[in-house]
Write an enzyme that holds these catalytic residues in place. Structure first.
Site, PDB file in Angstrom:
ATOM      1  N   LYS A  22     -16.524  12.041 -51.038  1.00 27.54           N
ATOM      2  CA  LYS A  22     -16.381  12.015 -49.572  1.00 27.54           C
ATOM      3  C   LYS A  22     -16.604  13.421 -49.014  1.00 27.54           C
ATOM      4  CE  LYS A  22     -12.100  12.160 -47.738  1.00 27.54           C
ATOM      5  NZ  LYS A  22     -11.912  13.272 -46.802  1.00 27.54           N
ATOM      6  N   ASN A  23     -15.979  14.410 -49.661  1.00 25.66           N
ATOM      7  CA  ASN A  23     -15.994  15.760 -49.087  1.00 25.66           C
ATOM      8  C   ASN A  23     -17.269  16.534 -49.392  1.00 25.66           C
ATOM      9  OD1 ASN A  23     -13.589  15.126 -47.998  1.00 25.66           O
ATOM     10  ND2 ASN A  23     -12.341  16.377 -49.376  1.00 25.66           N
ATOM     11  N   CYS A 118      -3.151  17.067 -37.234  1.00 23.24           N
ATOM     12  CA  CYS A 118      -3.206  15.789 -37.956  1.00 23.24           C
ATOM     13  C   CYS A 118      -1.916  15.743 -38.778  1.00 23.24           C
ATOM     14  CB  CYS A 118      -4.439  15.701 -38.841  1.00 23.24           C
ATOM     15  SG  CYS A 118      -4.341  16.707 -40.301  1.00 23.24           S
ATOM     16  N   ARG A 123      -4.516  22.403 -38.386  1.00 18.28           N
ATOM     17  CA  ARG A 123      -5.975  22.362 -38.607  1.00 18.28           C
ATOM     18  C   ARG A 123      -6.756  23.184 -37.588  1.00 18.28           C
ATOM     19  NH1 ARG A 123      -6.695  17.912 -42.055  1.00 18.28           N
ATOM     20  NH2 ARG A 123      -8.516  18.979 -42.831  1.00 18.28           N
ATOM     21  N   MET A 125      -9.401  26.200 -36.025  1.00 21.82           N
ATOM     22  CA  MET A 125     -10.815  26.469 -36.364  1.00 21.82           C
ATOM     23  C   MET A 125     -11.183  27.919 -36.141  1.00 21.82           C
ATOM     24  SD  MET A 125     -12.983  23.127 -35.126  1.00 21.82           S
ATOM     25  CE  MET A 125     -14.509  23.985 -35.520  1.00 21.82           C
ATOM     26  N   ASP A 308      -5.561  18.357 -52.585  1.00 20.84           N
ATOM     27  CA  ASP A 308      -5.821  16.923 -52.388  1.00 20.84           C
ATOM     28  C   ASP A 308      -5.332  16.074 -53.555  1.00 20.84           C
ATOM     29  OD1 ASP A 308      -9.025  17.331 -50.683  1.00 20.84           O
ATOM     30  OD2 ASP A 308      -6.958  17.644 -50.059  1.00 20.84           O
ATOM     31  N   ARG A 400     -10.079   5.486 -45.904  1.00 17.62           N
ATOM     32  CA  ARG A 400     -10.874   6.650 -45.468  1.00 17.62           C
ATOM     33  C   ARG A 400     -11.493   7.338 -46.670  1.00 17.62           C
ATOM     34  NH1 ARG A 400      -8.057  10.654 -41.411  1.00 17.62           N
ATOM     35  NH2 ARG A 400     -10.110  11.536 -41.802  1.00 17.62           N
TER      36      ARG A 400
HETATM   37  C1  EPZ Z   1     -11.429  20.411 -46.605  1.00 12.35           C
HETATM   38  O1  EPZ Z   1     -10.790  20.451 -45.335  1.00 12.35           O
HETATM   39  C2  EPZ Z   1     -11.268  18.992 -47.110  1.00 12.35           C
HETATM   40  N1  EPZ Z   1     -11.936  18.075 -46.180  1.00 12.35           N
HETATM   41  C3  EPZ Z   1      -9.784  18.644 -47.230  1.00 12.35           C
HETATM   42  O2  EPZ Z   1      -9.687  17.333 -47.763  1.00 12.35           O
HETATM   43  C4  EPZ Z   1      -9.148  19.629 -48.206  1.00 12.35           C
HETATM   44  O3  EPZ Z   1      -7.756  19.358 -48.291  1.00 12.35           O
HETATM   45  C5  EPZ Z   1      -9.362  21.056 -47.701  1.00 12.35           C
HETATM   46  O4  EPZ Z   1     -10.785  21.299 -47.541  1.00 12.35           O
HETATM   47  C6  EPZ Z   1      -8.815  22.098 -48.670  1.00 12.35           C
HETATM   48  O5  EPZ Z   1      -9.433  21.952 -49.914  1.00 12.35           O
HETATM   49  C7  EPZ Z   1     -13.277  17.970 -46.232  1.00 12.35           C
HETATM   50  O6  EPZ Z   1     -13.941  18.610 -47.025  1.00 12.35           O
HETATM   51  C8  EPZ Z   1     -13.905  17.004 -45.272  1.00 12.35           C
HETATM   52  P1  EPZ Z   1      -9.913  24.332 -45.001  1.00 12.35           P
HETATM   53  P2  EPZ Z   1     -10.958  21.754 -44.388  1.00 12.35           P
HETATM   54  O7  EPZ Z   1     -10.704  24.763 -43.824  1.00 12.35           O
HETATM   55  O8  EPZ Z   1     -12.328  22.283 -44.523  1.00 12.35           O
HETATM   56  C9  EPZ Z   1      -6.571  26.632 -42.598  1.00 12.35           C
HETATM   57  C10 EPZ Z   1      -8.955  15.119 -47.883  1.00 12.35           C
HETATM   58  O9  EPZ Z   1      -7.848  14.652 -48.177  1.00 12.35           O
HETATM   59  N2  EPZ Z   1      -7.665  26.973 -41.669  1.00 12.35           N
HETATM   60  O10 EPZ Z   1     -10.272  24.847 -46.359  1.00 12.35           O
HETATM   61  O11 EPZ Z   1     -10.464  21.393 -43.042  1.00 12.35           O
HETATM   62  C11 EPZ Z   1      -6.228  25.140 -42.552  1.00 12.35           C
HETATM   63  O12 EPZ Z   1      -5.348  24.871 -41.484  1.00 12.35           O
HETATM   64  C12 EPZ Z   1      -9.058  16.320 -46.965  1.00 12.35           C
HETATM   65  O13 EPZ Z   1     -10.057  14.694 -48.335  1.00 12.35           O
HETATM   66  C13 EPZ Z   1      -7.410  27.892 -40.643  1.00 12.35           C
HETATM   67  O14 EPZ Z   1      -6.306  28.394 -40.494  1.00 12.35           O
HETATM   68  O15 EPZ Z   1      -9.928  22.736 -45.090  1.00 12.35           O
HETATM   69  C14 EPZ Z   1      -5.612  24.891 -43.897  1.00 12.35           C
HETATM   70  O16 EPZ Z   1      -4.247  25.269 -43.865  1.00 12.35           O
HETATM   71  C15 EPZ Z   1      -7.703  16.728 -46.401  1.00 12.35           C
HETATM   72  N3  EPZ Z   1      -8.423  28.187 -39.773  1.00 12.35           N
HETATM   73  C16 EPZ Z   1      -6.389  25.836 -44.814  1.00 12.35           C
HETATM   74  O17 EPZ Z   1      -6.993  26.819 -43.959  1.00 12.35           O
HETATM   75  C17 EPZ Z   1      -9.685  27.643 -39.897  1.00 12.35           C
HETATM   76  O18 EPZ Z   1     -10.579  27.973 -39.094  1.00 12.35           O
HETATM   77  C18 EPZ Z   1      -7.494  25.138 -45.613  1.00 12.35           C
HETATM   78  O19 EPZ Z   1      -8.362  24.567 -44.676  1.00 12.35           O
HETATM   79  C19 EPZ Z   1      -9.907  26.717 -40.949  1.00 12.35           C
HETATM   80  C20 EPZ Z   1      -8.899  26.413 -41.825  1.00 12.35           C
END
Ligand code: EPZ
Length: 421
Positions: A22-23, A118, A123, A125, A308, A400
């Site tokens: 998925k990811n 969520c 989450r 950006m 995950d 999902r």
């Molecule tokens: C990806 O999410 C995955 N989703 C998530 O899987 C996975 O848990 C996560 O990476 C960590 O491995 C997809 O790939 C679609 P991050 P992502 O940006 O990219 C913080 C599942 O169950 N952060 O690496 O959103 C954030 O809040 C899902 O399949 C900021 O602070 O994860 C989090 O605490 C859930 N600012 C941490 O970093 C930002 O601009 C990791 O987030 C971006 C992120």
């Protein structure tokens, strides 16, 4: 809304096919925005998140054509008609934000809703925004939307991510592929899905080095062409089903499973006295003794223990022989499965980002509630080991990220069925 009903106590044996990730698929699909030519993806998983991403891309004017009962997807964005990722879609699936980078690179503007919180965390950006602004984008937050513009096109930049965010790395990688000049992403995420996205972009004509390492160098090109790419196997589905024989007993072969996708996860299984043996078709997982050993877990970015798989590992530790401490370092609120597991007789104490689990001989089946994608499957795993019947409600969370869980586990001897509510 459907529910899943599990009668526990039956050891598993048989094979489980692992689907495409998925990811990996969720960033691969928006990559079509980077070219007017067709992009074909194979080994596509049949998941509701993939359908959601397809709907979002169609709202931008992309033609999305699922084929072969959804395992192949042809995408064509020869004529974009929009650049808005609406809140209604983004709030359902945060990964919708992965259109930001490619839209900026292709069209010079994008309006993407902030996902909003969520179940597992806020989450934000900020890392995405900082990286794209370094490449010359002007990004403003207005009415809950990021309004991004790069009228003169993006330019290469030296970027250091404050945290190796997976999504921010993917958005920056896709934007940099068409930027003028060279981009260096330092402290880049190293998850296998990053490498898979880069492999696809390279097939489309991008010039990328170092994907999968902390430093990625992208030399922008004028245009990208179409390609065909097979989606990487899903390491989180793989890890989840590796824990099924571990918790229920028995031995299962995971078809398509690969050790190189699992990082520190496999070391933890070995410490828990679970055997993982490569076979010619994948990986065979067998519980060594009557009960697994308790192990401590800290979730880290790849190649550390994946966040995950934390909920699923907690379910296993609920029946382990001993006390285990699980620390969640990636998300701020990812223990919502704990109170549901306690309803099944688990002994879990949560303090902030640390959960202490004292293993019990036997869990007891109970009606439980799925709260997020990975929590829901951890409850099913617990149900496999529990005495009696477990009913998991709100399984739309499950759909999902997992294809036909009841079929895959049922084929290995689990007594599990989906009931429409
Ligand atoms: C990806 O999410 C995955 N989703 C998530 O899987 C996975 O848990 C996560 O990476 C960590 O491995 C997809 O790939 C679609 P991050 P992502 O940006 O990219 C913080 C599942 O169950 N952060 O690496 O959103 C954030 O809040 C899902 O399949 C900021 O602070 O994860 C989090 O605490 C859930 N600012 C941490 O970093 C930002 O601009 C990791 O987030 C971006 C992120």
């Amino acid at each position: 809304m459907d529910r899943i009903v599990v009668q526990g106590g039956r050891p598993l044996s048989g094979t489980i096919p692992i689907a495409g990730a998925k990811n990996a698929c969720l960033p691969l699909m928006p990559a079509t925005l980077l070219t007017e030519e067709p992009l074909t993806l194979t080994n596509v998983p049949r998941l509701s998140d993939i359908v959601t991403m397809g709907r979002l891309l169609e709202s931008l004017g992309v033609e999305v054509s699922p084929m072969r009962d959804g395992k192949v997807m042809a995408l064509s964005s020869h004529a974009l008609t929009g650049h808005l990722a609406d809140y209604e879609i983004v709030r359902q699936m945060r990964a919708s934000n992965l259109v930001l980078g490619p839209l900026l690179a292709r069209a010079g503007h994008a309006v993407v809703s902030l996902p909003g919180g969520c179940a597992i965390g806020a989450r934000p950006m900020d890392i995405h925004v900082t990286a794209l602004e370094a490449m010359g984008a002007k990004i403003e937050l207005r009415d809950g939307y990021l309004h991004a513009a790069a009228p003169g096109g993006l330019k290469g930049a030296e970027i250091e991510l404050r945290f190796p965010s997976v999504g921010a790395t993917e958005n920056t990688l896709m934007a940099a592929a068409l930027a003028k000049g060279t981009t260096v992403i330092r402290n880049a995420a190293r998850e296998p899905e990053i490498r898979d996205l880069a492999d696809c972009l390279i097939k489309m004509g991008a010039d990328i080095e170092g994907a999968g390492t902390p430093e990625i160098v992208i030399s922008g090109v004028d245009r990208l062409h179409g390609a065909t790419h097979a989606v990487l196997p899903d390491r989180i589905e793989l890890g989840t089903y590796m824990l099924a024989p571990a918790i229920a007993g028995g031995s299962v072969e995971l078809i398509g499973g690969r050790l190189d996708l699992l990082g520190a996860f496999c070391e933890k299984l070995d410490a828990a006295e679970i055997d993982v043996v490569p076979t010619e078709n994948g990986l065979r997982v067998t519980r060594r003794n009557g009960r697994v050993a308790a192990v401590d877990v800290v979730t880290e970015v790849f190649p550390g223990f994946p966040t995950d798989l934390q909920a699923q590992m907690m379910a296993l530790m609920c029946t382990a022989d001993g006390v285990s401490v699980l620390e969640e370092r990636i998300f701020e609120n990812r223990f919502m499965h704990a109170p549901e597991l306690v309803r099944m007789g688990a002994q879990i104490e949560v303090h902030g980002g640390v959960a202490t689990v004292t293993g019990v001989e036997r869990l007891k089946g109970a009606p439980v509630m799925a709260t997020d994608l990975r929590a829901s499957v951890s409850l099913i795993l617990a149900g496999l080991a529990a005495e009696g019947e477990t009913v998991v409600h709100r399984v739309y969370h499950l759909d999902r990220g997992y294809e036909r869980v009841e079929e895959k586990l049922g084929a290995c001897g689990a007594q599990i069925e989906r009931v429409s509510e």
